[in-house]
Design a protein around this motif. Structure first.
Motif, PDB file in Angstrom:
ATOM      1  N   ASP A 156      44.643  56.184  39.488  1.00 31.78           N
ATOM      2  CA  ASP A 156      44.190  55.041  40.059  1.00 31.78           C
ATOM      3  C   ASP A 156      44.077  55.744  41.118  1.00 31.78           C
ATOM      4  O   ASP A 156      43.660  54.972  41.805  1.00 31.78           O
ATOM      5  CB  ASP A 156      44.829  53.148  39.114  1.00 31.78           C
ATOM      6  CG  ASP A 156      44.051  52.543  40.369  1.00 31.78           C
ATOM      7  OD1 ASP A 156      43.376  52.085  40.198  1.00 31.78           O
ATOM      8  OD2 ASP A 156      44.543  52.130  40.482  1.00 31.78           O
ATOM      9  N   VAL A 178      46.476  48.412  37.555  1.00 34.97           N
ATOM     10  CA  VAL A 178      45.019  49.613  36.427  1.00 34.97           C
ATOM     11  C   VAL A 178      45.252  49.060  35.024  1.00 34.97           C
ATOM     12  O   VAL A 178      46.342  48.726  34.814  1.00 34.97           O
ATOM     13  CB  VAL A 178      44.993  50.798  36.745  1.00 34.97           C
ATOM     14  CG1 VAL A 178      46.783  51.015  36.566  1.00 34.97           C
ATOM     15  CG2 VAL A 178      44.552  51.583  36.281  1.00 34.97           C
ATOM     16  N   GLN A 219      42.278  55.313  45.077  1.00 40.71           N
ATOM     17  CA  GLN A 219      42.488  54.669  46.177  1.00 40.71           C
ATOM     18  C   GLN A 219      43.294  55.035  46.707  1.00 40.71           C
ATOM     19  O   GLN A 219      43.804  54.340  48.042  1.00 40.71           O
ATOM     20  CB  GLN A 219      43.656  52.914  45.830  1.00 40.71           C
ATOM     21  CG  GLN A 219      42.981  52.601  44.149  1.00 40.71           C
ATOM     22  CD  GLN A 219      41.845  51.970  44.446  1.00 40.71           C
ATOM     23  OE1 GLN A 219      41.608  51.095  45.768  1.00 40.71           O
ATOM     24  NE2 GLN A 219      41.456  51.614  43.708  1.00 40.71           N
ATOM     25  N   GLN A 248      47.539  43.812  41.513  1.00 47.45           N
ATOM     26  CA  GLN A 248      46.025  44.180  40.503  1.00 47.45           C
ATOM     27  C   GLN A 248      46.989  45.093  40.461  1.00 47.45           C
ATOM     28  O   GLN A 248      47.459  46.537  41.411  1.00 47.45           O
ATOM     29  CB  GLN A 248      44.808  44.077  41.258  1.00 47.45           C
ATOM     30  CG  GLN A 248      44.180  42.619  41.580  1.00 47.45           C
ATOM     31  CD  GLN A 248      44.829  41.748  40.418  1.00 47.45           C
ATOM     32  OE1 GLN A 248      44.198  42.615  38.655  1.00 47.45           O
ATOM     33  NE2 GLN A 248      45.067  40.646  40.729  1.00 47.45           N
TER      34      GLN A 248
END
Length: 161
Positions: free
Chosen positions: A99, A86, A103, A84
């Protein structure tokens, strides 16, 4: 900005004016007048993190080549899903860095088009002007902090090999 129809497509980007035969391959995630954001793919057909390249470095984009056919085949054979990425609103670099900070993702920066990875580590803070990075050295040991001006960043590699 690249053609919006290329978003989500696997492309080959030549980004070294000094060596126009060299290239990176990945899925185009985002582009604007400043940044090209790609989900990179390694030569062995594995997803290899996200990279931001400056649009001024872009020499050429290829959408059909034998290398791309081979890469797409390897991805299909490996049956790996793309990670995935952002959603980007506003500055692509800021969005990706925020992001990565949330994370706690490892990343590396090229500064002032040096051609290398000048700072590597974990982002601890991001503003519109500065990013603070807890540096990690080549042995995986904490190595202090760097405060990097956003304008100094010419490339950014997130969670790659």
């Amino acid at each position: 900005m690249l053609n919006p129809l290329l978003k989500g497509k696997i492309i080959q980007c030549h980004i070294d004016k000094g060596d126009p035969d060299s290239f990176v391959v990945g899925r185009l995630w985002y582009s604007d007048d400043t940044w090209l954001v790609m989900q990179n793919i390694s030569p062995s057909g594995r997803w290899n993190g996200v990279a931001l390249y400056q649009m001024v470095d872009l020499v050429r984009v290829t959408v059909q080549s034998e290398y791309l056919k081979r890469t797409k085949k390897l991805i299909r054979l490996r049956k790996e899903s793309a990670p995935q990425v952002v959603a980007i609103a506003g500055c692509a670099l800021t969005a990706v860095l925020r992001d990565a900070m949330q994370q706690s993702t490892f990343l590396s920066f090229e500064l002032w088009q040096s051609g290398g990875r000048d700072v590597s580590g974990i982002v601890e803070d991001v503003t519109d002007q500065v990013v603070r990075v807890r540096q990690i050295d080549e042995y995986g040991v904490a190595d202090g902090y760097s405060f990097i001006s956003m304008e100094a960043i010419s490339r950014c590699y997130v969670d790659d090999e």
